[in-house]
Design an enzyme around this catalytic site. Structure first.
Site: not given
Ligand code: XMP
Length: 516
Positions: A55, A82-83, A169, A171, A223, A225-227, A372
């Site tokens: 953070g 980190c933080y 980090h 990640e 729509s 679309g994917v989602d 996604k």
């Protein structure tokens, strides 16, 4: 959710979502909660371990994120990043100070305690990514140093209390062995099982929806679309034709899209789909409008009106509709739960499925825990075609935000043809899936050209192709010259009404991806 998880407490780092992704890539479920989450909420996720994120603050800032230090006493393994390391140090009786030399960027870390399970299998010297201004000065009682850089603490541990922490980090991909470190935390320290798989997700989600909806009816705005499509297919698995999907032609869809979406979703996937041709209704409202925000608002409002009409009709036929399915994804959930400052409206987004509360429907959001790429994985396992899963993002207001100036049926038809050529050629060049978005924009600018021996005076079309991670920032893509040449030549030769093609070489910022 019946799987156990890793809870990540978000102290505001730009990398917090990445931690969640890295863990899910190991097939372990992880959830990001704001650092202010109550211990009870944290416990409700049955965490096998807790990660305290990085953070931007200092633990001594008056507005330092106020997490409950009780998370360090739950008896669950904790990893501070980190933080997170400074939070642990500060709250367990150690001392943090402002570093003499701030460290940002690449750094080399020496492992001091090779027996630390967090560093199991890792070399004695690690390349890592640091970004911090504070550092641990005195370690809290019971803690020992596990790693250091040439001038600062890089890792601490108190195995008895099951607390580990690193100043760097793990990640980010600039820490090449970071995933190994996270795997050590998951599998050596937390004894997590890699059981967060698409099949597991599909089974548990379908049965949870079945229990929740009972014998009721649900509706969903699609729509194409994917989602929204993956959300609809999941709910359809659970309640079959008691889900009615509504797909609206708003007059600014792509060429043949109204038919293609029906063929895919009704024909191939068997959804109970109502296709509403409302193009006349939208185009008449848009006539004469040139202001981008007004166009967006008209389309957003009209969509809600059309959907509301359909919902009433469906409710009459089915004896009542109680549920609304939405394709909300995890990043939207995190974003809306974090504290936001006043920010300027650049564009009013219209999301198909983002419907008003006045409809008084209860929400089913089967994808609200997913990123996604995870949605695509689930879609693949549900047997959905690549046509839907690999589609580039397409904005809710459709081609309207790519027709500058007035929207008329003729201009929509021109852009549909140009867009179709761009997509076809990008696909033919094998580039479609490597590019975030590639499309044509119709400009309200006419210029002189020559065709055969004839003078032409016709519209200009711009080509835009961008790389992006999430749509927030974007770089323009240098498409190969031969692809540009083919696109340009096809557009001016095949589309009567466009005689000039230009290439948009603007990144975001300062440009936006869409032109309006
Ligand atoms: P901009 O143009 O703001 O676009 O750089 C960022 C991303 O968002 C998409 N976009 C939208 N998506 N409803 C949507 O669902 C909208 O109103 C909308 N406007 C822009 C755009 O295509 C890009 O991917």
């Amino acid at each position: 959710m019946d799987t156990s998880s890793i809870v990540i407490l978000d102290f505001g780092s730009q990398y917090t979502q990445l931690i969640a992704r890295r863990i899910r890539e190991q097939n372990v479920f992880s959830v990001v909660l704001p650092c202010t989450a109550k211990l009870k909420e944290i416990a409700s996720y049955k965490p096998l371990g807790i990660i305290l994120s990085g953070g931007p603050s200092s633990v001594y800032d008056s507005d330092a994120p106020p997490a409950d230090p009780g998370v360090l006493q739950l008896g669950k393994p904790v990893l501070g990043i980190c933080y997170g390391l400074q939070f642990i140090t500060h709250h367990l009786g150690g001392k943090v100070r402002s570093a003499e030399k701030r460290e940002y960027g690449h750094a080399q870390v020496s492992v001091v305690d090779a027996a630390t399970p967090l560093f199991s299998g890792l070399p004695a010297s690690l390349q890592v990514w640091m970004s911090h201004g504070d550092e641990a000065l005195d370690l809290p009682p019971g803690f020992h140093l596990t790693a250091k850089t040439s001038n600062a603490v890089a890792g601490i541990a108190n195995p008895e209390k099951k607390i580990w922490a690193v100043q760097f980090h793990p990640e980010v991909h600039h820490t090449p062995l970071g995933t190994e470190l996270l795997r050590n935390f998951l599998f050596n320290i937390c004894n997590a099982k890699p059981d967060w798989t698409p099949e597991h997700f599909i089974q548990s989600t379908v049965s949870a929806i079945r229990d929740k909806v009972g014998d009721d009816h649900a509706i969903c705005a699609l729509s194409g679309g994917v989602d929204s499509s993956v959300a609809a297919v999941l709910v359809h698995r659970a309640i079959g034709d008691r889900l009615t999907c509504v797909f609206v032609d708003n007059g600014v869809l792509r060429k043949n899209e109204f038919f293609k979406v029906q063929e895919n979703l009704r024909g191939k996937l068997g959804l109970n789909l109502v296709a509403v041709d409302a193009s006349g209704r939208f185009l008449s409202k848009l006539a004469g409008i040139t202001d981008p925000e007004t166009k967006r608002k008209i389309i957003g409002n009209e969509f809600i009106a059309v959907f509301d009409d359909e919902a009433h009709r469906i409710a009459q036929q089915t004896g009542g509709v109680d549920w609304l399915v939405q394709g909300t994804l995890y990043p939207d959930v995190i974003e809306s739960s974090s504290v936001k400052g006043p920010s300027q409206t650049i564009k009013s987004h219209h999301n198909v499925g983002g419907l008003p509360e006045t409809m008084k429907l209860k929400l089913i959001e089967p994808l609200r825990d997913l990123f996604k790429d995870e949605v695509r994985r689930i879609g693949r396992d549900l047997g959905m075609p690549d046509d839907i899963l690999q589609r580039q993002p397409f904005p809710g207001p459709g081609l309207a935000v790519r027709i500058l100036g007035e929207i008329t049926p003729e201009r929509v038809a021109l852009l549909q043809e140009a867009d179709d050529i761009v997509v076809t050629e990008i696909k033919a060049a094998g580039l479609y899936q490597q590019i975030w978005q590639s499309f044509a924009v119709l400009l309200p600018v006419k210029s002189v050209g020559v065709m055969g021996d004839q003078r032409t005076y016709a519209y200009t079309c711009a080509i835009r192709a961008v790389h992006s991670e999430d749509g927030m920032t974007a770089d323009w893509v240098p498409l190969p010259y031969d692809v540009l040449k083919k696109i340009s030549s096809r557009i001016v030769n095949e589309i009567r009404g466009i005689n000039r093609v230009v290439y948009d070489i603007t990144s975001k910022p300062p440009g936006t991806i869409e032109w309006e």
